[in-house]
Design a protein around this motif. Structure first.
Motif, PDB file in Angstrom:
ATOM      1  N   GLY A  47       0.804  -1.211   0.000  1.00  0.00           N
ATOM      2  CA  GLY A  47       0.000   0.000   0.000  1.00  0.00           C
ATOM      3  C   GLY A  47       0.839   1.264   0.000  1.00  0.00           C
ATOM      4  N   ILE A  48       2.117   1.141  -0.395  1.00  0.00           N
ATOM      5  CA  ILE A  48       3.047   2.274  -0.358  1.00  0.00           C
ATOM      6  C   ILE A  48       3.496   2.647  -1.775  1.00  0.00           C
ATOM      7  CG2 ILE A  48       5.385   2.960   0.363  1.00  0.00           C
ATOM      8  CD1 ILE A  48       4.947   1.284   2.887  1.00  0.00           C
ATOM      9  N   PHE A  49       3.708   3.953  -2.027  1.00  0.00           N
ATOM     10  CA  PHE A  49       4.234   4.367  -3.327  1.00  0.00           C
ATOM     11  C   PHE A  49       5.592   5.045  -3.167  1.00  0.00           C
ATOM     12  CE2 PHE A  49       1.628   8.061  -2.075  1.00  0.00           C
ATOM     13  CZ  PHE A  49       2.424   9.153  -2.401  1.00  0.00           C
ATOM     14  N   CYS A  50       6.433   4.919  -4.207  1.00  0.00           N
ATOM     15  CA  CYS A  50       7.823   5.371  -4.147  1.00  0.00           C
ATOM     16  C   CYS A  50       8.247   6.103  -5.418  1.00  0.00           C
ATOM     17  CB  CYS A  50       8.768   4.173  -3.970  1.00  0.00           C
ATOM     18  SG  CYS A  50       8.476   3.165  -2.512  1.00  0.00           S
ATOM     19  N   ARG A  51       9.411   6.761  -5.320  1.00  0.00           N
ATOM     20  CA  ARG A  51      10.060   7.323  -6.504  1.00  0.00           C
ATOM     21  C   ARG A  51      10.796   6.194  -7.229  1.00  0.00           C
ATOM     22  NH1 ARG A  51      13.327  12.690  -4.480  1.00  0.00           N
ATOM     23  NH2 ARG A  51      12.004  13.254  -2.707  1.00  0.00           N
ATOM     24  N   PRO A  52      11.129   6.374  -8.506  1.00  0.00           N
ATOM     25  CA  PRO A  52      11.925   5.367  -9.221  1.00  0.00           C
ATOM     26  C   PRO A  52      13.285   5.115  -8.567  1.00  0.00           C
ATOM     27  CG  PRO A  52      10.905   6.862 -10.779  1.00  0.00           C
ATOM     28  CD  PRO A  52      10.659   7.443  -9.411  1.00  0.00           C
ATOM     29  N   SER A  53      13.839   6.134  -7.895  1.00  0.00           N
ATOM     30  CA  SER A  53      15.180   6.010  -7.316  1.00  0.00           C
ATOM     31  C   SER A  53      15.191   5.396  -5.921  1.00  0.00           C
ATOM     32  CB  SER A  53      15.846   7.389  -7.247  1.00  0.00           C
ATOM     33  OG  SER A  53      15.116   8.256  -6.383  1.00  0.00           O
ATOM     34  N   CYS A  54      14.032   5.015  -5.402  1.00  0.00           N
ATOM     35  CA  CYS A  54      13.963   4.475  -4.041  1.00  0.00           C
ATOM     36  C   CYS A  54      14.837   3.226  -3.906  1.00  0.00           C
ATOM     37  CB  CYS A  54      12.522   4.137  -3.673  1.00  0.00           C
ATOM     38  SG  CYS A  54      12.320   3.647  -1.937  1.00  0.00           S
ATOM     39  N   LYS A  82       8.279   6.359   3.479  1.00  0.00           N
ATOM     40  CA  LYS A  82       8.987   7.225   4.422  1.00  0.00           C
ATOM     41  C   LYS A  82      10.467   7.325   4.077  1.00  0.00           C
ATOM     42  CE  LYS A  82       5.848   6.414   8.304  1.00  0.00           C
ATOM     43  NZ  LYS A  82       5.725   5.931   9.705  1.00  0.00           N
ATOM     44  N   ARG A  83      10.939   6.389   3.275  1.00  0.00           N
ATOM     45  CA  ARG A  83      12.359   6.371   2.924  1.00  0.00           C
ATOM     46  C   ARG A  83      12.682   7.376   1.818  1.00  0.00           C
ATOM     47  NH1 ARG A  83      15.841   0.849   1.775  1.00  0.00           N
ATOM     48  NH2 ARG A  83      17.893   1.824   1.695  1.00  0.00           N
ATOM     49  N   CYS A  84      11.926   7.332   0.718  1.00  0.00           N
ATOM     50  CA  CYS A  84      12.234   8.224  -0.420  1.00  0.00           C
ATOM     51  C   CYS A  84      11.340   9.454  -0.478  1.00  0.00           C
ATOM     52  CB  CYS A  84      12.155   7.455  -1.732  1.00  0.00           C
ATOM     53  SG  CYS A  84      10.480   6.912  -2.188  1.00  0.00           S
ATOM     54  N   GLN A  85      10.263   9.479   0.319  1.00  0.00           N
ATOM     55  CA  GLN A  85       9.353  10.623   0.432  1.00  0.00           C
ATOM     56  C   GLN A  85       8.920  11.179  -0.934  1.00  0.00           C
ATOM     57  OE1 GLN A  85      12.010  12.948   3.095  1.00  0.00           O
ATOM     58  NE2 GLN A  85      10.409  12.717   4.633  1.00  0.00           N
ATOM     59  N   PRO A  86       8.255  10.375  -1.736  1.00  0.00           N
ATOM     60  CA  PRO A  86       7.854  10.816  -3.081  1.00  0.00           C
ATOM     61  C   PRO A  86       6.853  11.960  -3.085  1.00  0.00           C
ATOM     62  CG  PRO A  86       6.740   8.789  -2.501  1.00  0.00           C
ATOM     63  CD  PRO A  86       7.774   9.016  -1.435  1.00  0.00           C
ATOM     64  N   ASP A  87       6.108  12.119  -2.001  1.00  0.00           N
ATOM     65  CA  ASP A  87       5.123  13.198  -1.931  1.00  0.00           C
ATOM     66  C   ASP A  87       5.777  14.554  -1.694  1.00  0.00           C
ATOM     67  OD1 ASP A  87       5.884  12.159   0.569  1.00  0.00           O
ATOM     68  OD2 ASP A  87       4.127  13.041   1.547  1.00  0.00           O
ATOM     69  N   LEU A  88       7.064  14.554  -1.313  1.00  0.00           N
ATOM     70  CA  LEU A  88       7.774  15.806  -1.072  1.00  0.00           C
ATOM     71  C   LEU A  88       8.639  16.207  -2.254  1.00  0.00           C
ATOM     72  CD1 LEU A  88       8.935  15.321   2.634  1.00  0.00           C
ATOM     73  CD2 LEU A  88       6.850  16.393   1.754  1.00  0.00           C
ATOM     74  N   TYR A  89       8.572  15.418  -3.327  1.00  0.00           N
ATOM     75  CA  TYR A  89       9.395  15.706  -4.503  1.00  0.00           C
ATOM     76  C   TYR A  89       8.966  17.030  -5.128  1.00  0.00           C
ATOM     77  CZ  TYR A  89      11.663  15.226  -9.044  1.00  0.00           C
ATOM     78  OH  TYR A  89      12.420  15.430 -10.162  1.00  0.00           O
ATOM     79  N   VAL A  90       9.912  17.921  -5.307  1.00  0.00           N
ATOM     80  CA  VAL A  90       9.633  19.225  -5.911  1.00  0.00           C
ATOM     81  C   VAL A  90      10.020  19.175  -7.382  1.00  0.00           C
ATOM     82  CG1 VAL A  90      10.136  21.683  -5.875  1.00  0.00           C
ATOM     83  CG2 VAL A  90      10.065  20.401  -3.732  1.00  0.00           C
ATOM     84  N   ASP A  91       9.045  19.350  -8.218  1.00  0.00           N
ATOM     85  CA  ASP A  91       9.285  19.282  -9.663  1.00  0.00           C
ATOM     86  C   ASP A  91       9.790  20.633 -10.172  1.00  0.00           C
ATOM     87  OD1 ASP A  91       9.390  18.438 -12.227  1.00  0.00           O
ATOM     88  OD2 ASP A  91       7.227  18.438 -12.565  1.00  0.00           O
TER      89      ASP A  91
END
Length: 204
Positions: A47-54, A82-91
């Motif tokens: 149930g978790i989503f990540c960045r490609p670089s995670c 919580k590791r890669c924090q994809p929701d905090l990614y600034v585009d």
């Protein structure tokens, strides 16, 4: 919201982006940070989503859903890693990235046509050298190589979902002769078109 029941109950598409599933999976398996901001992936079992670089363990492909952004994943009930924090990614605006996105969107829409580097450069309004260089820097392949990947991916879908023979499919995905199609198919898939169809029909 239960992610599993929501997705299964609505036949949600496994990929909601314009990149091929194969390319995105290879990217996340390599933790390629060049693709951060281009898509994110969610894991059905956690149930978790990540960045490609995670750097998390690579999940099995059948348990992955791909999205263009964090908002789409959150709407389906997935939680940010919580590791890669994809929701905090600034585009941050990147003009080179914009050019690359315009090119691969054009390739996705016109892969059946004859496309050259000159064609792309004129359409985008940059030199052939510059276009080829930044495309490879961002995606790791040239525009021509990416076009081949798109065509072979489309051919795979036709082999699995239609009764058309390999020669018919060859022309449907943009090749002018069967020899070039056959060579590229073996190079990318590791087998011939007919072998690919038989192998997948048998579930091997």
């Amino acid at each position: 919201m239960l992610v599993d029941s929501f997705i299964d109950g609505n036949d949600f598409m496994k990929s909601n982006t314009q990149l091929s599933i194969e390319l995105m999976y290879k990217t996340l398996a390599k933790c390629d940070k060049r693709y951060d901001g281009m898509f994110i992936y969610a894991v059905k079992t956690t149930g978790i989503f990540c960045r490609p670089s995670c750097k998390s363990k690579t999940p099995n492909l059948e348990n992955i859903y791909f999205f263009e952004n964090a908002v789409d994943a959150k709407q389906l009930g997935f939680r940010p890693c919580k590791r890669c924090q994809p929701d905090l990614y600034v585009d941050i605006y990147d003009p080179q990235q914009e050019i690359v996105e315009e090119v691969f969107n054009f390739l996705l829409q016109h892969y059946q046509e004859k496309i050259t580097l000159t064609t792309l450069a004129v359409k985008i309004g940059v030199s052939q050298y510059y276009l080829s260089r930044i495309f490879k820097e961002k995606l790791g392949v040239t525009p021509h190589q990416y076009l081949e990947i798109i065509r072979i991916h489309k051919a795979q879908n036709l082999l699995l979902n239609t009764v058309h023979n390999s020669t018919e499919i060859c022309f449907q995905v943009g090749y002018n002769n069967f020899s070039s199609f056959y060579k590229q198919f073996r190079k990318i898939c590791g087998c011939s078109p007919s072998q690919f169809r038989i192998k997948n029909e048998r579930g091997v």
